[in-house]
Design an enzyme around this catalytic site. Structure first.
Site, PDB file in Angstrom:
ATOM      1  N   LYS A  81     -17.407  -7.973 -15.069  1.00 47.06           N
ATOM      2  CA  LYS A  81     -16.451  -8.281 -13.990  1.00 47.06           C
ATOM      3  C   LYS A  81     -16.531  -9.749 -13.635  1.00 47.06           C
ATOM      4  CE  LYS A  81     -19.440  -9.223 -10.668  1.00 47.06           C
ATOM      5  NZ  LYS A  81     -19.611 -10.411  -9.950  1.00 47.06           N
ATOM      6  N   PRO A 119     -23.922 -11.663 -20.668  1.00 44.90           N
ATOM      7  CA  PRO A 119     -25.124 -12.439 -20.340  1.00 44.90           C
ATOM      8  C   PRO A 119     -25.836 -11.887 -19.105  1.00 44.90           C
ATOM      9  CG  PRO A 119     -23.266 -13.886 -20.771  1.00 44.90           C
ATOM     10  CD  PRO A 119     -22.710 -12.498 -20.731  1.00 44.90           C
ATOM     11  N   VAL A 120     -27.172 -11.929 -19.142  1.00 42.86           N
ATOM     12  CA  VAL A 120     -28.000 -11.351 -18.071  1.00 42.86           C
ATOM     13  C   VAL A 120     -28.121 -12.326 -16.897  1.00 42.86           C
ATOM     14  CG1 VAL A 120     -30.338 -10.550 -17.524  1.00 42.86           C
ATOM     15  CG2 VAL A 120     -29.297  -9.962 -19.721  1.00 42.86           C
ATOM     16  N   GLY A 124     -26.024 -13.503 -14.900  1.00 43.98           N
ATOM     17  CA  GLY A 124     -25.036 -14.577 -14.995  1.00 43.98           C
ATOM     18  C   GLY A 124     -23.892 -14.431 -14.012  1.00 43.98           C
ATOM     19  N   ASP A 165     -21.597  -3.441  -7.255  1.00 41.16           N
ATOM     20  CA  ASP A 165     -20.577  -3.694  -8.289  1.00 41.16           C
ATOM     21  C   ASP A 165     -20.350  -2.486  -9.207  1.00 41.16           C
ATOM     22  OD1 ASP A 165     -20.250  -6.334  -7.490  1.00 41.16           O
ATOM     23  OD2 ASP A 165     -21.699  -7.113  -8.938  1.00 41.16           O
TER      24      ASP A 165
HETATM   25  P1  ATP Z   1     -24.518  -9.081 -10.252  1.00 43.15           P
HETATM   26  O1  ATP Z   1     -23.442 -10.085 -10.434  1.00 43.15           O
HETATM   27  O2  ATP Z   1     -24.088  -7.646 -10.437  1.00 43.15           O
HETATM   28  O3  ATP Z   1     -25.374  -9.238  -9.033  1.00 43.15           O
HETATM   29  P2  ATP Z   1     -25.680 -10.329 -12.513  1.00 43.15           P
HETATM   30  O4  ATP Z   1     -24.519 -10.171 -13.411  1.00 43.15           O
HETATM   31  O5  ATP Z   1     -25.902 -11.686 -11.930  1.00 43.15           O
HETATM   32  O6  ATP Z   1     -25.604  -9.267 -11.379  1.00 43.15           O
HETATM   33  P3  ATP Z   1     -27.318  -8.689 -14.206  1.00 43.15           P
HETATM   34  O7  ATP Z   1     -27.054  -9.081 -15.614  1.00 43.15           O
HETATM   35  O8  ATP Z   1     -26.704  -7.445 -13.711  1.00 43.15           O
HETATM   36  O9  ATP Z   1     -26.981  -9.912 -13.246  1.00 43.15           O
HETATM   37  O10 ATP Z   1     -28.903  -8.648 -14.056  1.00 43.15           O
HETATM   38  C1  ATP Z   1     -29.611  -8.869 -12.862  1.00 43.15           C
HETATM   39  C2  ATP Z   1     -31.033  -8.323 -13.005  1.00 43.15           C
HETATM   40  O11 ATP Z   1     -30.963  -6.893 -13.052  1.00 43.15           O
HETATM   41  C3  ATP Z   1     -31.740  -8.707 -14.290  1.00 43.15           C
HETATM   42  O12 ATP Z   1     -32.438  -9.895 -14.181  1.00 43.15           O
HETATM   43  C4  ATP Z   1     -32.658  -7.512 -14.567  1.00 43.15           C
HETATM   44  O13 ATP Z   1     -33.941  -7.750 -14.049  1.00 43.15           O
HETATM   45  C5  ATP Z   1     -32.051  -6.350 -13.804  1.00 43.15           C
HETATM   46  N1  ATP Z   1     -31.513  -5.290 -14.712  1.00 43.15           N
HETATM   47  C6  ATP Z   1     -31.838  -4.000 -14.671  1.00 43.15           C
HETATM   48  N2  ATP Z   1     -31.184  -3.300 -15.615  1.00 43.15           N
HETATM   49  C7  ATP Z   1     -30.424  -4.171 -16.287  1.00 43.15           C
HETATM   50  C8  ATP Z   1     -29.519  -4.031 -17.379  1.00 43.15           C
HETATM   51  N3  ATP Z   1     -29.274  -2.866 -17.963  1.00 43.15           N
HETATM   52  N4  ATP Z   1     -28.904  -5.146 -17.800  1.00 43.15           N
HETATM   53  C9  ATP Z   1     -29.133  -6.342 -17.187  1.00 43.15           C
HETATM   54  N5  ATP Z   1     -29.982  -6.511 -16.173  1.00 43.15           N
HETATM   55  C10 ATP Z   1     -30.619  -5.448 -15.713  1.00 43.15           C
END
Ligand code: ATP
Length: 310
Positions: free
Chosen positions: A21, A108-109, A111, A150
């Site tokens: 998203k 990407p994690v 991100g 989300d």
């Molecule tokens: P958001 O925007 O929903 O707050 P994000 O996109 O910034 O999140 P994510 O990629 O959802 O970040 O990851 C945030 C943290 O969630 C990661 O650092 C990790 O420790 C934890 N996490 C747990 N399960 C997962 C998963 N399946 N994929 C990614 N991160 C995960």
């Protein structure tokens, strides 16, 4: 899933693609009594997705394997959001979980693209199908909201207004399709860290709550061109993300110099989204941003796209 039994799982398992998203409008209010910030946001699902595959293990338990983005770094046990989702569906159905979940991650994690939430939404759907769980939309939404703000949107996809802490959704019938260049960076920003910085900046009088989503919702509904959309993008977390990772400013500036119509931090960052005029422009823009350096990876995406439960 509209209150009927989910389709039976093929013998080899169930695969679900779940889009990332973005928030073309992200208005952040003050922290509420429960610690969450009030949000007034407009979500858009984009064509960058994780694939969640569920197969039976043949014995009780939840096993997670991961390939792609974050493999080797992300937890594979109870802390993984997909694990929590599988456990929740099993609890709801009153059954012992029995599943191997594979997450093929392209999102990407950490991100600001809701990769973890997408995996949670995918695991909810895949496990419900695998185990033949009868669950209605409202109940699925309730479980999703318990997993994260989300997650309900990740179930739905498309475009929607999010209020409350982002989990109360009103669908938006978007007519257009917009083209983005998604630039990730070497750093990560944990969402709570970014909220803390928003609060700190507000104490210094920097930033305010952009509550009104009407202009951008109207643009979505009218199928506005990218130039119009570029002027309407809002992110109340952008200043905080840039304050935490000052290198974002030069990435954003560089993309604008290369001809992006707008540079927009995705959610809590640090991913930066560049809006292009059309698909041809997005391909050329991505190439120029790649050549310039400063981004870890550069992807093409368009949105809105349908979600897994569409
Ligand atoms: P958001 O925007 O929903 O707050 P994000 O996109 O910034 O999140 P994510 O990629 O959802 O970040 O990851 C945030 C943290 O969630 C990661 O650092 C990790 O420790 C934890 N996490 C747990 N399960 C997962 C998963 N399946 N994929 C990614 N991160 C995960």
């Amino acid at each position: 899933m509209t209150g009927q039994t989910a389709p039976a799982a093929p013998s080899q398992g169930v695969s679900v693609d779940v889009p990332a998203k973005i928030n073309p409008h992200l208005g952040v209010g003050d922290a509420r009594a429960d610690g969450y910030h009030a949000l007034s946001t407009v979500y858009q699902a984009i064509s960058l997705h994780d694939t969640v595959t569920a197969v039976k293990r043949g014995e009780p338990g939840i096993e997670i394997t991961i390939s792609g983005e974050g493999a080797g770094e992300l937890p594979t046990g109870e802390d993984n959001l997909a694990h929590k989702a599988a456990k929740l569906i099993a609890l709801y159905a009153g059954i012992e979980p029995d599943v191997k979940l594979h997450l093929n991650k392209r999102i990407p994690v950490a991100g600001g693209l809701a990769g973890g939430s997408a995996d949670a939404a995918g695991a909810l759907i895949a496990c419900a199908r695998l185990w033949d769980v009868e669950i209605g939309d409202a109940e699925l939404h309730r479980l999703a909201a318990g997993l994260g703000s989300d997650v309900p949107f990740c179930l739905k996809g498309g475009a929607a207004i999010g209020t409350g802490r982002g989990e109360e959704l009103t669908p938006v019938q978007a007519k257009g399709s917009w083209h983005w260049v998604v630039a990730t960076t070497d750093t990560q920003i944990a969402t709570p860290e970014c909220y803390k910085e928003v609060d700190r900046l507000r104490e210094d009088g920097i930033g305010r709550y952009s509550r009104d989503v009407d202009p951008i919702v109207k643009a979505f509904e009218a199928g506005a061109d990218a130039d119009t959309l570029a002027r309407l993008l809002v992110n109340d977390m952008e200043a905080a993300a840039v304050s935490l990772r000052p290198q974002l400013a030069s990435l954003m500036h560089g993309g604008l110099e290369e001809g992006a119509l707008a540079a927009h931090v995705s959610g809590s960052g640090p991913t930066v989204l560049f809006l292009a005029t059309d698909v041809k422009h997005s391909v050329a823009l991505a190439r120029r941003i790649r050549m310039r350096g400063g981004a870890r990876s550069v992807h093409l995406a368009h949105g809105p796209v349908n979600g897994p439960a569409a």
